[in-house]
Design a protein around this motif. Structure first.
Motif, short mmCIF file in Angstrom:
data_model
loop_
_atom_site.label_atom_id
_atom_site.label_comp_id
_atom_site.label_asym_id
_atom_site.label_seq_id
_atom_site.Cartn_x
_atom_site.Cartn_y
_atom_site.Cartn_z
N VAL A 12 13.80 36.02 28.14
CA VAL A 12 14.55 35.29 27.03
C VAL A 12 15.64 36.24 26.40
CG1 VAL A 12 12.42 33.69 26.66
CG2 VAL A 12 12.89 36.14 25.22
N VAL A 16 16.47 33.83 21.11
CA VAL A 16 15.81 32.62 21.23
C VAL A 16 14.82 31.95 20.39
CG1 VAL A 16 13.69 34.37 21.85
CG2 VAL A 16 13.81 32.14 23.10
N SER A 17 14.62 30.75 20.29
CA SER A 17 13.83 30.07 19.13
C SER A 17 12.24 30.45 19.48
CB SER A 17 14.13 28.68 19.20
OG SER A 17 13.69 28.05 20.50
N ASP A 19 10.08 28.18 19.51
CA ASP A 19 9.28 27.35 20.68
C ASP A 19 9.61 27.87 22.03
OD1 ASP A 19 8.33 25.81 18.58
OD2 ASP A 19 10.12 24.42 18.56
N GLU A 20 10.83 28.29 22.21
CA GLU A 20 11.21 28.72 23.59
C GLU A 20 10.64 29.94 23.98
OE1 GLU A 20 15.32 29.17 23.03
OE2 GLU A 20 16.02 26.95 23.47
N LYS A 23 7.04 28.93 24.98
CA LYS A 23 6.88 28.60 26.43
C LYS A 23 7.06 29.64 27.52
CE LYS A 23 8.92 23.99 25.00
NZ LYS A 23 10.16 22.84 25.26
N ALA A 24 8.12 30.44 27.17
CA ALA A 24 8.19 31.47 28.09
C ALA A 24 7.16 32.54 28.14
CB ALA A 24 9.44 32.53 27.68
#
Length: 377
Positions: A12, A16-17, A19-20, A23-24
């Motif tokens: 990432v 990066v947020s 939520d992201e 997910k990663a």
């Protein structure tokens, strides 16, 4: 072997947020989980690397420490990093939540963890005279001090903190969901490993109280704007008996009505009459340690700078004392009487009728004007 960048581990970017990031992490954790890769040591190491990266980047305080100091901000084996200016995040908490160890200066295997107190900053304004000569100042500083009622334990006198029953004194709890096992700060004791059934009435369980303390601080001669003086262990009190932080005294020097400081030199403007400028003379010039006599030679022009050696500033870190630079400003007389005006007209007429050049810059200025007109026509 050096550690990889945590953002690179999760694939990432640094902005990066949340939520992201989650997910990663899930993608990488599913890919390298030991249950999906039995007897694969490389996958197991990568799974640990992913877990470690997410533990840091998913926590705002730990992420801020990592962004500022890199792995040194979250790895106790690298010495960690210190805060400044009234606290912020607790590196001991970062160490423990990521690696399961005790905070710096704390105790393993239960008991209250020990934290260093926050550093403080005090802005001190000095006159130029005080900054150049040095001075002693008394500072009254608001700070957190160790509570004398409970001696910093946070517990009511006659009682004591108890080991947290939820985490067993470790300050951490582990939550398991399917393939994932996540270690988090214990919500009951907030990572301290202890709970206080009967809080101290003076500090309400914090172990510290807001108060003021007065310090006498010696300011060395020669300090300047932006200089900073560190007073060890004069910051806020530590938590649970931890060491106090430091106090940083930030120096600001007030504007002076006469002198301007330039490094180790002082400069000032000296107004003189056109008669003194033409004929020469002597005048008294102020310095920070008395008056000196300045000789003005005949035919002195405006903006001429005279240097008086050794009347500047002695550098705080050693070296020769600077000079005083006096820039001459020739004043045009005002409020002239008719007789005085007539005398000046006669004086000007005598200059024009003379065979000598009395204005040294006039010729070069006229030549420059002529060339200017020739260039644009």
């Amino acid at each position: 072997m050096s550690k990889r960048d945590y953002y690179e581990v999760l694939g990432v970017s640094k902005n990066v947020s949340g939520d992201e990031l989650k997910k990663a992490y899930r993608r990488s954790a599913m890919k390298y989980h030991p249950d999906r890769n039995p007897d694969n040591e490389e996958a197991e190491e990568k799974f640990k690397e992913v877990q470690e990266a997410y533990d840091v980047l998913s926590d705002d305080q730990k992420r801020a420490a990592y962004d500022q100091f890199g792995h040194a901000g979250v790895d106790p084996s690298m010495g960690g990093a210190g805060g400044f200016g009234g606290g912020g995040f607790d590196f001991g908490d970062i160490f423990e939540s990521v690696f399961g160890g005790a905070a710096a200066g704390g105790r393993r295997g239960g008991g209250s963890r020990v934290y260093r107190g926050s550093d403080l900053r005090y802005d001190l304004s000095l006159s130029l005279e005080e900054a150049v000569a040095g001075t002693e100042q008394k500072l009254r500083i608001p700070t957190q001090l160790t509570c004398t009622t409970c001696n910093g334990s946070g517990a009511k006198p006659g009682t004591s903190p108890q080991t947290c029953s939820r985490c067993g004194g470790s300050g951490q709890v582990r939550m398991t969901q399917g393939f994932f096992s996540i270690q988090q700060t214990c919500p009951s004791c907030r990572g301290t490993g202890q709970v206080i059934p009967e809080p101290c009435p003076s500090c309400h369980g914090s172990g510290r109280v807001q108060d003021y303390k007065t310090l006498s601080v010696k300011i060395p001669a020669g300090v300047d704007n932006g200089d900073r003086i560190r007073l060890s262990n004069e910051g806020e009190a530590g938590v649970n008996g931890g060491p106090a932080g430091d106090l940083y005294v930030q120096i600001t020097v007030k504007q002076h009505p006469i002198f301007t400081r330039e490094d180790n030199h002082l400069s000032c403007e000296v107004p003189i009459s056109m008669v003194t400028a033409a004929l020469g003379g002597e005048l008294e010039v102020p310095t920070l340690d008395g008056k000196v006599l300045l000789k003005i030679p005949p035919e002195t022009q405006t903006d001429k700078v005279f240097r008086i050696r050794g009347k500047g500033v002695k550098p705080v870190r050693g070296g020769p004392t600077g000079d005083l630079l006096c820039r001459v400003i020739i004043e045009t007389p005002v409020n002239l009487t008719n007789d005085q005006k007539e005398i000046l007209r006669e004086f000007e007429s005598s200059l024009h009728n003379s065979n000598h050049k009395h204005q040294p810059k006039e010729g070069s200025w006229v030549d420059s004007v002529k060339k200017f007109w020739q260039d644009i026509l």
